[in-house]
Design a protein around this motif. Structure first.
Motif, PDB file in Angstrom:
ATOM      1  N   GLU A 104      46.280  50.620  36.526  1.00  0.00           N
ATOM      2  CA  GLU A 104      46.772  49.438  37.504  1.00  0.00           C
ATOM      3  C   GLU A 104      47.928  48.822  36.848  1.00  0.00           C
ATOM      4  N   LEU A 105      47.852  48.598  35.601  1.00  0.00           N
ATOM      5  CA  LEU A 105      48.890  47.618  34.910  1.00  0.00           C
ATOM      6  C   LEU A 105      50.107  48.665  34.846  1.00  0.00           C
ATOM      7  N   LYS A 106      49.689  49.856  34.365  1.00  0.00           N
ATOM      8  CA  LYS A 106      50.996  50.665  33.999  1.00  0.00           C
ATOM      9  C   LYS A 106      51.719  51.038  35.446  1.00  0.00           C
ATOM     10  N   ARG A 107      51.016  51.177  36.442  1.00  0.00           N
ATOM     11  CA  ARG A 107      51.872  51.356  37.885  1.00  0.00           C
ATOM     12  C   ARG A 107      52.652  49.859  38.306  1.00  0.00           C
ATOM     13  N   MET A 108      51.998  48.769  37.808  1.00  0.00           N
ATOM     14  CA  MET A 108      52.461  47.604  38.139  1.00  0.00           C
ATOM     15  C   MET A 108      53.821  47.602  37.455  1.00  0.00           C
ATOM     16  N   ILE A 122      55.427  42.903  39.915  1.00  0.00           N
ATOM     17  CA  ILE A 122      54.263  42.309  39.053  1.00  0.00           C
ATOM     18  C   ILE A 122      53.907  41.139  39.977  1.00  0.00           C
ATOM     19  N   VAL A 123      54.675  40.106  40.173  1.00  0.00           N
ATOM     20  CA  VAL A 123      54.358  39.048  40.949  1.00  0.00           C
ATOM     21  C   VAL A 123      53.913  39.301  42.306  1.00  0.00           C
ATOM     22  N   GLU A 124      54.401  40.232  42.879  1.00  0.00           N
ATOM     23  CA  GLU A 124      53.767  40.657  44.162  1.00  0.00           C
ATOM     24  C   GLU A 124      52.609  41.231  44.271  1.00  0.00           C
ATOM     25  N   VAL A 125      52.194  41.838  43.500  1.00  0.00           N
ATOM     26  CA  VAL A 125      51.046  42.564  43.354  1.00  0.00           C
ATOM     27  C   VAL A 125      49.796  41.447  43.155  1.00  0.00           C
ATOM     28  N   LEU A 126      50.179  40.493  42.312  1.00  0.00           N
ATOM     29  CA  LEU A 126      49.261  39.322  41.931  1.00  0.00           C
ATOM     30  C   LEU A 126      49.128  38.515  43.252  1.00  0.00           C
ATOM     31  N   ASP A 128      49.351  39.559  46.414  1.00  0.00           N
ATOM     32  CA  ASP A 128      49.018  40.146  47.580  1.00  0.00           C
ATOM     33  C   ASP A 128      47.384  39.874  47.704  1.00  0.00           C
ATOM     34  N   HIS A 129      47.252  39.580  49.060  1.00  0.00           N
ATOM     35  CA  HIS A 129      45.916  39.233  49.477  1.00  0.00           C
ATOM     36  C   HIS A 129      45.179  40.471  49.853  1.00  0.00           C
ATOM     37  N   GLN A 130      45.765  41.608  49.891  1.00  0.00           N
ATOM     38  CA  GLN A 130      44.965  42.713  50.246  1.00  0.00           C
ATOM     39  C   GLN A 130      44.575  43.471  48.686  1.00  0.00           C
ATOM     40  N   GLN A 131      45.071  43.463  47.903  1.00  0.00           N
ATOM     41  CA  GLN A 131      44.741  44.006  46.535  1.00  0.00           C
ATOM     42  C   GLN A 131      43.487  43.397  46.135  1.00  0.00           C
ATOM     43  N   CYS A 132      42.653  44.372  45.823  1.00  0.00           N
ATOM     44  CA  CYS A 132      41.283  44.102  44.793  1.00  0.00           C
ATOM     45  C   CYS A 132      40.990  44.728  43.932  1.00  0.00           C
ATOM     46  N   LEU A 133      40.654  44.374  42.862  1.00  0.00           N
ATOM     47  CA  LEU A 133      40.303  45.420  41.739  1.00  0.00           C
ATOM     48  C   LEU A 133      39.036  45.353  41.427  1.00  0.00           C
ATOM     49  N   HIS A 134      38.202  44.491  41.553  1.00  0.00           N
ATOM     50  CA  HIS A 134      36.661  44.507  41.260  1.00  0.00           C
ATOM     51  C   HIS A 134      36.403  45.190  39.995  1.00  0.00           C
ATOM     52  N   ALA A 135      37.445  44.975  38.981  1.00  0.00           N
ATOM     53  CA  ALA A 135      36.964  45.659  37.734  1.00  0.00           C
ATOM     54  C   ALA A 135      36.219  44.785  36.831  1.00  0.00           C
ATOM     55  N   ALA A 136      35.284  44.082  37.512  1.00  0.00           N
ATOM     56  CA  ALA A 136      34.480  43.142  36.653  1.00  0.00           C
ATOM     57  C   ALA A 136      33.927  43.829  35.172  1.00  0.00           C
TER      58      ALA A 136
ATOM     59  N   ARG B  46      47.798  30.363  46.103  1.00  0.00           N
ATOM     60  CA  ARG B  46      47.795  30.058  44.341  1.00  0.00           C
ATOM     61  C   ARG B  46      46.563  30.521  44.002  1.00  0.00           C
ATOM     62  N   LEU B  47      45.398  30.083  44.293  1.00  0.00           N
ATOM     63  CA  LEU B  47      44.106  30.355  43.822  1.00  0.00           C
ATOM     64  C   LEU B  47      43.849  32.001  43.629  1.00  0.00           C
ATOM     65  N   THR B  48      44.378  32.709  44.969  1.00  0.00           N
ATOM     66  CA  THR B  48      44.136  34.204  45.077  1.00  0.00           C
ATOM     67  C   THR B  48      45.005  34.756  43.752  1.00  0.00           C
ATOM     68  N   PHE B  49      46.355  34.197  43.853  1.00  0.00           N
ATOM     69  CA  PHE B  49      47.320  34.678  42.653  1.00  0.00           C
ATOM     70  C   PHE B  49      46.441  34.797  41.372  1.00  0.00           C
ATOM     71  N   ILE B  50      45.789  33.578  41.232  1.00  0.00           N
ATOM     72  CA  ILE B  50      45.118  33.205  39.791  1.00  0.00           C
ATOM     73  C   ILE B  50      44.061  34.132  39.476  1.00  0.00           C
ATOM     74  N   ARG B  51      43.142  34.412  40.657  1.00  0.00           N
ATOM     75  CA  ARG B  51      42.113  35.313  40.595  1.00  0.00           C
ATOM     76  C   ARG B  51      42.448  36.646  40.305  1.00  0.00           C
ATOM     77  N   HIS B  52      43.578  36.958  41.048  1.00  0.00           N
ATOM     78  CA  HIS B  52      43.811  38.503  40.771  1.00  0.00           C
ATOM     79  C   HIS B  52      44.685  38.589  39.335  1.00  0.00           C
ATOM     80  N   ALA B  53      45.246  37.665  38.936  1.00  0.00           N
ATOM     81  CA  ALA B  53      45.796  37.752  37.564  1.00  0.00           C
ATOM     82  C   ALA B  53      44.678  37.620  36.435  1.00  0.00           C
ATOM     83  N   ARG B  54      43.606  37.079  36.770  1.00  0.00           N
ATOM     84  CA  ARG B  54      42.621  36.926  35.716  1.00  0.00           C
ATOM     85  C   ARG B  54      41.887  38.294  35.826  1.00  0.00           C
TER      86      ARG B  54
END
Lengths: 145, 145
Positions: A104-108, A122-126, A128-136, B46-54
């Motif tokens: 994901e980071l590479k793509r970004m 980079i800022v856009e991806v972060l 984005d409300h739709q984007q989810c990683l769940h790479a917990a 803003r919080l969503t941005f933070i969570r994504h970045a984390r």
DNA sequence: ATAAAACCTAAAGCCGCTATAGCTTCAAGA
DNA sequence: TCTTGAAGCTATAGCGGCTTTAGGTTTTAT
């Protein structure tokens, strides 16, 4: 030997030795007349074992169990095997999550054209409300040193 | 909206929101008559941005910088790019160390014959004074969640 | 009116050390 | 023997990024 010698031979810090004594990985040390800790080779071996196990990424609790088993050479080693296998699985799972993250980071990074922030991928991806990683990575003892 | 709604929409815990406010990632929240925090959609974004970045594994300090940049869309995005690249490098380094560790663990587990502790390859490897890994993972913000 | 759910603050706990402060003891050289 | 500097001692706090706990207040639904 003194605590400094012990620590340097085992490849760790003096404070770490005292910490291990405090949490019971090492037995309370003998003291000389001036209240300083003195160690024998058996303790050096024990500390070396601990450091190796920690280098392999085992948690302190796992190390505690492994030490308990090392103290009983006549027992079966199923449990040591199980601990190591479980740890291996955790490491593999962590590698997988990190690999997904890396992709994901590479793509970004690749998509960042280097312009203004409002065009930045980079800022856009972060944002984005739709984007989810769940790479917990609910990382347990992940500080592998 | 209240803090519970905000947290669930952003996919984090209520306490985490208060924590982010405390460390200054989120601005001090507006309060209603009963002293409870009320949020608008800007804060949710803003919080969503933070969570994504984390989720991407960025440290809180990196998130702070990224937020600062997201707040200035007209600035150049070089620094965001640099932060992301550096993070990518760290993730790649971590994967390499973990892969070496995985290989060692695999070998160790494979060699355990399942007998008594004193014949166990796992305990033996950990006891061995010669063995050294140096797979040091001086992990920074490795809790990726 | 009442009870449950959600909210509040402040502080401690998690992991595995590491660092700091303020002392005492030891070892080597003059 | 004296001195100095290194090494040792205990106790406590700090790191990151939350999570949990304790003990209270406010809101919401019945």
């Amino acid at each position: 030997m003194g605590i400094g010698t012990l620590a340097s031979r085992a490849g760790c810090q003096v404070q770490t030795v005292r910490y291990y004594e405090q949490i019971g990985l090492l037995p309370p040390a003998m003291r000389n007349a001036g209240n300083q800790r003195r160690y024998d080779n058996a303790t050096l071996r024990r500390l070396t074992f601990i450091r190796h196990a920690r280098d392999f990424g085992f948690s302190v609790e796992a190390v505690r169990e492994l030490l308990g088993m090392a103290d009983h050479p006549d027992m079966p080693c199923d449990h040591a095997d199980a601990i190591a296998k479980r740890h291996l699985e955790e490491v593999e799972a962590r590698i997988e999550r990190l690999s997904a993250l890396r992709d994901e980071l590479k793509r970004m990074v690749a998509q960042c054209a280097g312009g203004r922030v409002d065009e930045c991928r980079i800022v856009e991806v972060l944002s984005d409300h739709q984007q989810c990683l769940h790479a917990a990575d609910h990382g347990g003892q992940q500080t592998i040193r």
